[in-house]
Design an enzyme around this catalytic site. Structure first.
Site, PDB file in Angstrom:
ATOM      1  N   LYS A 174       0.856  -1.193   0.000  1.00  0.00           N
ATOM      2  CA  LYS A 174       0.000   0.000   0.000  1.00  0.00           C
ATOM      3  C   LYS A 174       0.893   1.245   0.000  1.00  0.00           C
ATOM      4  O   LYS A 174       1.503   1.586   1.006  1.00  0.00           O
ATOM      5  CB  LYS A 174      -0.889   0.047   1.240  1.00  0.00           C
ATOM      6  CG  LYS A 174      -1.863   1.216   1.200  1.00  0.00           C
ATOM      7  CD  LYS A 174      -2.403   1.583   2.576  1.00  0.00           C
ATOM      8  CE  LYS A 174      -1.718   2.781   3.176  1.00  0.00           C
ATOM      9  NZ  LYS A 174      -1.851   4.043   2.437  1.00  0.00           N
ATOM     10  N   GLU A 249      10.051   2.069  10.516  1.00  0.00           N
ATOM     11  CA  GLU A 249      10.982   3.187  10.364  1.00  0.00           C
ATOM     12  C   GLU A 249      10.160   4.451  10.501  1.00  0.00           C
ATOM     13  O   GLU A 249       9.277   4.708   9.679  1.00  0.00           O
ATOM     14  CB  GLU A 249      11.676   3.142   9.002  1.00  0.00           C
ATOM     15  CG  GLU A 249      12.591   1.954   8.813  1.00  0.00           C
ATOM     16  CD  GLU A 249      13.776   1.936   9.767  1.00  0.00           C
ATOM     17  OE1 GLU A 249      14.060   2.969  10.398  1.00  0.00           O
ATOM     18  OE2 GLU A 249      14.384   0.864   9.898  1.00  0.00           O
ATOM     19  N   CYS A 283      13.139  11.627   6.750  1.00  0.00           N
ATOM     20  CA  CYS A 283      13.232  11.316   8.181  1.00  0.00           C
ATOM     21  C   CYS A 283      14.676  11.416   8.646  1.00  0.00           C
ATOM     22  O   CYS A 283      14.933  11.455   9.838  1.00  0.00           O
ATOM     23  CB  CYS A 283      12.625   9.965   8.492  1.00  0.00           C
ATOM     24  SG  CYS A 283      13.280   8.635   7.541  1.00  0.00           S
ATOM     25  N   GLU A 382       9.100  16.236  15.119  1.00  0.00           N
ATOM     26  CA  GLU A 382       9.531  16.208  13.720  1.00  0.00           C
ATOM     27  C   GLU A 382       8.652  17.162  12.901  1.00  0.00           C
ATOM     28  O   GLU A 382       7.431  17.062  12.917  1.00  0.00           O
ATOM     29  CB  GLU A 382       9.395  14.789  13.172  1.00  0.00           C
ATOM     30  CG  GLU A 382       9.969  14.651  11.782  1.00  0.00           C
ATOM     31  CD  GLU A 382       9.990  13.211  11.300  1.00  0.00           C
ATOM     32  OE1 GLU A 382       8.960  12.536  11.427  1.00  0.00           O
ATOM     33  OE2 GLU A 382      11.037  12.779  10.798  1.00  0.00           O
TER      34      GLU A 382
END
Ligand code: UN1
Length: 480
Positions: A174, A249, A283, A382
């Site tokens: 997906k 992750e 990231c 983040e």
């Protein structure tokens, strides 16, 4: 004009969905990159069933057969890197050269894991009992769910799909709804690669329907996910509840330390690339710049000049260095964090304005928040945009302490000309990736990738370490 709808790939057939989703170009909102079928729950179930049915056949394929399929995929991706790179740049917004580079990286991932299919490791031991042999065998995990983010529309699918197939798993993938075009192009290449129908399935759709269905189905033995911590926690909880395997992750808040003895040009180069290239939407981005007292002011001044000169524009313009951010939602979030940073007491030294360009897109001037402290939200959460902060450290000890004072642990860097400092930071930075005089972002395809603390969970991705997630170990005792 009738727009062609790109269907899902289920059991080797292209299947129309229950609805559609539009993929728009963040550099130019008038550009419709494509329209994609959205799978419903029954179609996700069918994709999982097809992967389960294809499992035994693919698990029994010879190393040569798997090599041939993966090598063919890698060669086609490499041959079409310019075309697919343009498509990727259109849907995600990273500059064309970086997008072409990403397709080439995807090609190399397939070629690397083609080779690994020939080298699946095992062990042989003599038993402690006389006349008995012990074989330690690697077997495919089974059906794996692969859920990928929007920021690397082809490289991240590639670095999960290639090892899954190399080690004999079958896949239900997906991709992020924002970027289905690159994943669809990859699915098209895979569908023509000679692998059995159902070994690879693509289902486009929202996480709350398609993702939830994949993670909940007991036929899916493992899920490899890259994305947010919130979704990662959900994936882990569901997989743990049914004793499935997961590989997560997630975010980063990656520090880059600039020590007094750094070469200033190298520091500015490394910090600019790590923090702002690909609009900071990695990231691994260097979102926390930490400079020691003796270089801090010179570093900030040079960064301000460099950032102000960065060329922000349409991803397909040849002189663009920084493309738009990916979506309106992301733009709003970036602007909100800039406001929060200033409210908390840091200073906006450069950038931060929404920019107008020749086409209507999500253009944001790369921004630097200085005089920040590590307790500020902009240094803890983040942001995932072209926004970096600077903190002043007294000395290397203080810089190291600040660098490590985060719940994340993906990537961390140091810029120094001292071998002693380099070795110390390599050893003491708490992160899965450590970079010396290199940007925190931008990694090789043939070595392990992953983080510590809140950034990652489960075995490493990429390189030979990928075998850990996609295989189970069987210990066979044999008395001939
Ligand atoms: C890189 O820095 O080259 O989503 C890779 C991300 C990471 C990949 C970064 N999973 O940004």
């Amino acid at each position: 004009m009738q727009v062609q709808v790109r269907p899902n790939l289920i059991g080797g057939a292209w299947i129309d969905g229950a609805g559609t989703t539009d993929d728009r170009n963040p550099s130019d909102l008038s550009d419709l990159v494509g329209r994609f079928a959205v799978a419903d729950e029954a179609q996700v179930d069918a994709a999982i069933g097809a992967a389960a049915d294809a499992g035994p056949g693919w698990a029994a394929a010879t190393p040569q057969e798997r090599f041939t399929v993966l090598e063919r995929v890698g060669l086609e991706l490499a041959a079409r890197a310019d075309e697919l790179g343009e498509l990727l740049a259109r849907e995600e917004g990273k500059p064309r050269a970086e997008a072409v580079g990403e397709v080439q990286r995807a090609a190399m991932l397939f070629r690397f894991f083609a080779g690994e299919a020939l080298r699946i490791p095992g062990e042989h031991h003599r038993s402690v009992r006389p006349g008995v042999d012990v074989d330690v065998l690697r077997e495919p995990l089974g059906v794996v769910g692969i859920i990928t983010p929007w920021n690397f529309p082809i490289a991240i699918p590639a670095w999960k799909i290639a090892p899954a197939l190399a080690y004999g798993c079958t896949v239900v993938c997906k991709p992020a709804e924002l970027v289905p075009a690159s994943a669809w192009a990859l699915a098209d290449v895979l569908a023509r690669s000679g692998m059995p129908a159902g070994a690879f399935n693509l289902v486009v759709g929202p996480g709350r329907v398609v993702g939830e269905r994949i993670i909940a189905d007991p036929r899916v033995r493992g899920v490899s996910f890259t994305g947010s911590q919130a979704v990662g926690a959900r994936v882990a909880a569901v997989l743990a509840s049914r004793f499935g395997r997961y590989q997560l992750e997630m975010g980063g808040k990656n520090p880059l330390v600039i020590l007094d003895d750094a070469d200033l040009d190298v520091a500015v180069d490394v910090a600019t690339q790590g923090a702002f290239f690909q609009a900071g939407q990695r990231c691994t981005a260097s979102s926390r710049l930490i400079a020691t007292a003796g270089i801090h002011d010179r570093f900030v001044a040079a960064m301000v000049d460099r950032i102000a000169a960065l060329r922000v524009g349409h991803a397909l313009d040849a002189d663009t260095e920084i493309g738009p951010v990916v979506s309106e939602e992301q733009l709003t979030q970036d602007l909100e964090y800039l406001r929060v940073g200033v409210d908390e007491g840091s200073t906006l030294a450069v950038g931060g304005d929404r920019l107008v360009r020749g086409t209507d897109g999500y253009y944001l001037a790369p921004a630097l928040l200085v005089d920040s402290t590590n307790d500020m939200r902009v240094n803890r959460e983040e942001i995932f945009g072209p926004v970096a902060t600077v903190q002043r450290a007294e000395d290397p000890d203080h810089a190291l302490a600040l660098a490590n004072a985060t719940e994340f642990g993906l990537s961390a860097g140091v810029v120094t000309t001292s071998l002693r400092h380099a070795a110390r930071f390599r050893d003491e930075l708490q992160a899965g990736l450590v970079m010396v005089n290199l940007p925190t972002a931008g990694v090789d395809f043939h070595v392990p990738f992953g983080g510590t603390k809140g950034s990652s969970s489960g075995p490493r991705e990429q390189g030979r370490h990928a075998v850990e997630f996609y295989t189970t170990v069987k210990t066979a005792y044999v008395r001939p």
